[in-house]
Design an enzyme around this catalytic site. Structure first.
Site, PDB file in Angstrom:
ATOM      1  N   LYS A 170      -5.500   2.795   9.589  1.00 25.20           N
ATOM      2  CA  LYS A 170      -4.763   3.869   8.930  1.00 25.20           C
ATOM      3  C   LYS A 170      -5.416   5.223   9.183  1.00 25.20           C
ATOM      4  CE  LYS A 170      -2.989   0.828   5.311  1.00 25.20           C
ATOM      5  NZ  LYS A 170      -3.006   0.485   3.868  1.00 25.20           N
TER       6      LYS A 170
ATOM      7  N   SER B  48       0.817  -1.224   0.000  1.00 23.28           N
ATOM      8  CA  SER B  48       0.000   0.000   0.000  1.00 23.28           C
ATOM      9  C   SER B  48       0.846   1.268   0.000  1.00 23.28           C
ATOM     10  CB  SER B  48      -0.931   0.005   1.221  1.00 23.28           C
ATOM     11  OG  SER B  48      -0.179  -0.009   2.417  1.00 23.28           O
TER      12      SER B  48
END
Length: 794
Positions: free
Chosen positions: A730, A687
Site C-alpha cells: 500500500k 481495510s
C-alpha cells in the site's frame, strides 16, 4: 545240434553272441538291430556264413563297452538274421526274428567275437483245459487293450494282431515285446520257464504301466483345464522371446537381471527395512517369467527404490560471506528476505542439522520468489528441485498411487528426490496457495507430513510403502496470498513478505539483470543496442504497473525484437540508442497510466489504499447525495466485506451526526450513492472502512477531503480503527501516485520501521486510533483549501 520243434530249425549248441545294451528280444518277434561294436559285427558275419543264427542277450549294465559273462543275463533269445543293411560310419542294420529261448552255459572268445555254449529252454506244452491259465491270458489281453488305448505311441492295429494268435506262449511274448519298459522289468518275463509265471509277471507289468498312464492322463487333463488366456499368452510370448533370442534381438537373461539388481542394491546403501523389502520383491521376480505383466510391475518398483537417493548427500558450503555475495549477485534489494536466509544458514552451520519452521516467501508475481529459492541452493551448493502445486487437487499427487492401480507411480515428493539425486536438496514448493481439494482428497493435508519437522523423518509414499527420511531436505514454499494457505500448513511456516519493487529498484534490476539477459537471448550486444536510464525510467512509469518485473522484462524483450528486426535489414548494422523520444516507436502508445488522486480537494471523494495479489493500488471512493427517502445504493462490484464496511460506516456516521453538525433529517431526506470506479474489477477487503466514513462525512458536512492524503484501515461501530496487512504494498502504491501523507492504524505504527528506507523518507505516516482522528486530519475546514495549501500561505 538240437532241433527246435516250434520253428523246425536245427539250432547248434554253440552260436555267436551279440550283447544288447537296452532291449530284450522275444521269440517269434521281428526286431531291427543297429550294430556298431566290432565283436558283434563279426558275430553277424559268422552267422551269415553258417545257419544265419545268433544268440542275443541283454546286458545288465548298458554302459559296459566290452561285457563279460557276469555282465550278461543268463537267458537270451536265438534269432535268425533276415536282412543286413550296411550304413555309413561303419554301422550295420540287422533285421532279426526271434526263434526260441536259450540259456547261456559258457562264453568264450574266438576270432575277435564271443561264442556262447547254450541250452535251449523250449516253451512248455500248453494244456487247453487249464482254466486258470486261460483266465490269465484273457486278463492280459484286456490289460493290453487298455494299455494301447492309453498309450498314444502304439497304433490300434496291434490289437487286431492279438486275435490271430492261438498259442499262449506266443501271446505272452507278443504283448511283452510291445510294452515300453526298462530291460530289468522285461527280462524276468523272458527268463521265466512256466507260462503261469510269465503271465503273472506280464499282468503286473501291464497293471503298473496302465496306472502310470492313467495318472499321466489325469495330470495332463488337469493341467489342460487350468490353462488360462494369460498362460497361453505367456507361452506364445516365451516362444517369441526365444525366437528373438535366436535372431540376436533379445539377449535378456533372467538370472543376469537378478544379478544386476543385486549389484545395484549393494551400491545403493539401502536401509535395513528397505533392503528387506527389496530382496523380498526380487525373490518374487526370480520366480516369475520375464514376460509376465506382474514382472514388469515388480521391475518398475525395484527401479524406483534404486532411483531414490537413500544415502547420497551433497556437502554443504556454509560460507556465510559467499552466500551473501551470491544472493546480492542474483537479486537486487529484498534485504529482509536475504537477512532471514543468512540467519537460517548461520544456524545450520552451527548445529549441522536444523529442524525448524519452513520458510514461505509471500508476494506478488514477478518479485523473485522462485529465483530466490534457486539462489539459496546455489549458495550452499545443494541440488535444487522445483515442484509446482498450482491446480493440484489429488492427494495422490503428493503421496503417490498404490501399486494395485494401473500406471501407479510415486508422488511428486519422491519424484523430486529422484531428480535431485541426494537426500539433502533444496525443494521449492511453488504456488502453495493455489492448491485445491475435491472428491480425490485434500493435497494440503498430505503436505502436513512433508513439512512438519517432527513427522517428515518417516514420510510414507503410497507407491513405495516405505518410510523415507525428509528431515534433511530444505523446504521453501512460495505463495501470492498468505491468507489462501490452509491454516494448518501456514502454522508450520515462517512467512517472509516480498512486497515488490519501487520504481528506482525496478530501474536497477533492469539495468543489472534484465537488459543483459535479453540482449543475450536476442543475439545482441552493447555495440548493437543501448537503452538509457531515462528510457528505463519511462518504461517503468508508463508501460508497467506491477509489483514485480515480469512485464518490465517483456517490454525490454519487445524493444530487443524490434531492434533485431532492424539489424536484419541493415547492410552495415549500427549502434541503436533507444531514448524516451523514440520509445513509442518500439512499444507504441503507453498502455498503463498510474492512478492519481484528485487534482483539488473534493467533496465526497476520498482516496484509500488497497492490497491486491499483484501489489498495492489506490482505492478511490466516491459518494453522492440527492433528495430522496434515505436509500443507500452501492455500485462498483463490491464484495460482501466491502458492503458490510459501507453499512458499518453509515451506522457510525448516523451515531455521531451531532458531533459533525449533520442535520437529523439529512439521512432520511437524501439518498446516498457509494461508487467505486472501475466497476468491472471486483473489490473486497477489510481495510476500506475509514475511507468510506470519510467520504460519507464529507458529503454530509460539505467539507472537502484532502487530495494529498490517502488512508487505510477498518472501523468498528464505536469508531476504533483496526490494524491492516500489506502495508508495504500500500505504501508503494501511495508513492507511485505521488501522495505524501498516509493515515495508518495506530497498531501498524511498529510496521513502519520495517519498510524500505525510501518509503520512510518520502512518505509521512500518521497513526490514528479512532475515526475522529481520521476526520480531523482528512477533512478541510473551508471548501477547496487543503491543509498543505493553508500551511504554505501561512
Amino acid at each position: 545240434m538240437t532241433k527246435n520243434d516250434v520253428n523246425e530249425v536245427m539250432i547248434p549248441s554253440q552260436l555267436p553272441l551279440i550283447p544288447l545294451r537296452d532291449m530284450v528280444i522275444y521269440p517269434y518277434m521281428i526286431f531291427p538291430l543297429l550294430i556298431g561294436r566290432e565283436g558283434s559285427m563279426k558275430a553277424v558275419e559268422e552267422a551269415m556264413v553258417r545257419e544265419k543264427l545268433v544268440l542275443v542277450v541283454a546286458q545288465r549294465d548298458p554302459h559296459e563297452e566290452s561285457p563279460k559273462r557276469k555282465d550278461l543275463y543268463e537267458t537270451g533269445t536265438v534269432v535268425k538274421v533276415l536282412q543286413i543293411l550296411r550304413l555309413p560310419n561303419n554301422v550295420i542294420k540287422v533285421l532279426v526274428e526271434g526263434v526260441t529261448r536259450a540259456r547261456i552255459e559258457k562264453v568264450r572268445t574266438q576270432r575277435g567275437m564271443q561264442v556262447a555254449t547254450l541250452s535251449l529252454t523250449p516253451d512248455p506244452v500248453e494244456d487247453g483245459a487249464d482254466s486258470g491259465l486261460e483266465a490269465m491270458a484273457r486278463f492280459a489281453i484286456s490289460q493290453f487293450r487298455d494299455y494301447v488305448s492309453l498309450n498314444n505311441n502304439l497304433p490300434d492295429e496291434i490289437l487286431a494282431s492279438i486275435d490271430q494268435i492261438n498259442q499262449l506262449s506266443v501271446l505272452v511274448d507278443f504283448i511283452a515285446a510291445h510294452v515300453v519298459q526298462a530291460v530289468d522289468r522285461k527280462q524276468p518275463i523272458l527268463s521265466a520257464d512256466a507260462l503261469e509265471e510269465r503271465f503273472r509277471l506280464l499282468n503286473e507289468l501291464l497293471n503298473s504301466e496302465i496306472e502310470i498312464l492313467k495318472l499321466e492322463q489325469n495330470i495332463e487333463s488337469q493341467v489342460r483345464d487350468k490353462i488360462t488366456r494369460t498362460q497361453r499368452t505367456f507361452y506364445l510370448q516365451e516362444q517369441m522371446r526365444i525366437i528373438r533370442k535366436e535372431l540376436g534381438e533379445d539377449n535378456e537373461d533372467e538370472e543376469g537381471v537378478v544379478a544386476t539388481y543385486l549389484e545395484k542394491m549393494e551400491r545403493a546403501k539401502l536401509p535395513k527395512q528397505t533392503r528387506e523389502r527389496f530382496e523380498e520383491e526380487l525373490n518374487r521376480l526370480r520366480l516369475m517369467s520375464s514376460m509376465s505383466p506382474e514382472a514388469n510391475v515388480i521391475r518398475n518398483y525395484l527401479d524406483w527404490i534404486l532411483a531414490v537417493p537413500w544415502g547420497n548427500r551433497t556437502r554443504d558450503n556454509l560460507d556465510i560471506d559467499r552466500a551473501e555475495a551470491i544472493l546480492h549477485e542474483d537479486h537486487y534489494g529484498l534485504l529482509k528476505p536475504k537477512e532471514r536466509i543468512l540467519e537460517h544458514l548461520a544456524v545450520l552451520k552451527r548445529v549441522k542439522k536444523i529442524r525448524g519452521q519452513i520458510i514461505c516467501f509471500v508476494g506478488p508475481p514477478g518479485v523473485g520468489k522462485t529465483s530466490l529459492g534457486r539462489s539459496i541452493a546455489r549458495a550452499i551448493k545443494r541440488n535444487f528441485v522445483r515442484i509446482s502445486l498450482g491446480g493440484v487437487r489429488d492427494e495422490a499427487e503428493i503421496r503417490g498411487h498404490r501399486r494395485t492401480y494401473i500406471g501407479a507411480m510415486p508422488g511428486r515428493i519422491i519424484q523430486s528426490m529422484k531428480r535431485a539425486g541426494s537426500r539433502n536438496p533444496v525443494i521449492l514448493l511453488d504456488e502453495i496457495d493455489k492448491m485445491a481439494m475435491d472428491f480425490r482428497g485434500d493435497p494440503s493435508a498430505a503436505l502436513l507430513e512433508v513439512l512438519d519437522p517432527q513427522q517428515n523423518c518417516s514420510f510414507s509414499d503410497h507407491y513405495l510403502d516405505l518410510d523415507y527420511d525428509l528431515s534433511e531436505v530444505m523446504f521453501i514454499t512460495t505463495a501470492n496470498v498468505a491468507g489462501a494457505i490452509p491454516p494448518a500448513l501456514r502454522d508450520r511456516m515462517e512467512v517472509i513478505q516480498l512486497p515488490g519493487y519501487l520504481a528506482h529498484q525496478k530501474q536497477q534490476i533492469a539495468r543489472q539483470f534484465l537488459v543483459p539477459r535479453q540482449l543475450e537471448e536476442h543475439g545482441l550486444s552493447n555495440k548493437d543496442l543501448q537503452i538509457s536510464d531515462n528510457t528505463l525510467e519511462e518504461i517503468v512509469a508508463r508501460y508497467t504497473q506491477e509489483a514485480g518485473v515480469r512485464t518490465l522484462e517483456r517490454r525490454i524483450a519487445k524493444v530487443c525484437r524490434k531492434v533485431a528486426r532492424e539489424k536484419a535489414s541493415e547492410a552495415k548494422p549500427k549502434l541503436t540508442r533507444v531514448t524516451p523520444a523514440r520509445l513509442e516507436h518500439y512499444l507504441g502508445a503507453p498502455g498503463v497510466f498510474e492512478k492519481r488522486p484528485p487534482a483539488v480537494p473534493s467533496v465526497g471523494r476520498a482516496v484509500g489504499l488497497a492490497w491486491t495479489s499483484v501489489g498495492g493500488d489506490l482505492l478511490e471512493i466516491e459518494v453522492g447525495s440527492y433528495p430522496g427517502k434515505g436509500r443507500l445504493t452501492m455500485t462498483g462490484k463490491l464484495g460482501e466485506v466491502m458492503q458490510e464496511s459501507a453499512r458499518a460506516a453509515m451506522t457510525w456516521l448516523r451515531m455521531n451526526a451531532a458531533r459533525y453538525h449533520i442535520a437529523n433529517t439529512f439521512f432520511d431526506r437524501h439518498d446516498l450513492h457509494i461508487h467505486l470506479p472501475e466497476g468491472a474489477i471486483p473489490k473486497d477487503g477489510p481495510s476500506a472502512g475509514i475511507t468510506l466514513v470519510t467520504a460519507l462525512c464529507s458529503v454530509a458536512t460539505g467539507r472537502p477531503v484532502r487530495n494529498d492524503l490517502s488512508m487505510t484501515g477498518e472501523v468498528t461501530l464505536h469508531g476504533d480503527v483496526l490494524p491492516i496487512g500489506g502495508l508495504d504494498e500500500k505504501a508503494m502504491a501511495a508513492l507511485r501516485a505521488g501522495i505524501q501523507t498516509v493515515l495508518i492504524p495506530k497498531d501498524n505504527e511498529r510496521d513502519v520501521a520495517e519498510l524500505d528506507e525510501v518509503l520512510r523518507k518520502k512518505l509521512s505516516f500518521i497513526p490514528v486510533s479512532s475515526m475522529h482522528d481520521v476526520l480531523d486530519l482528512a477533512l478541510l475546514k473551508k471548501p477547496g483549501r487543503s491543509r498543505a495549501t493553508a500551511s504554505a500561505k501561512k
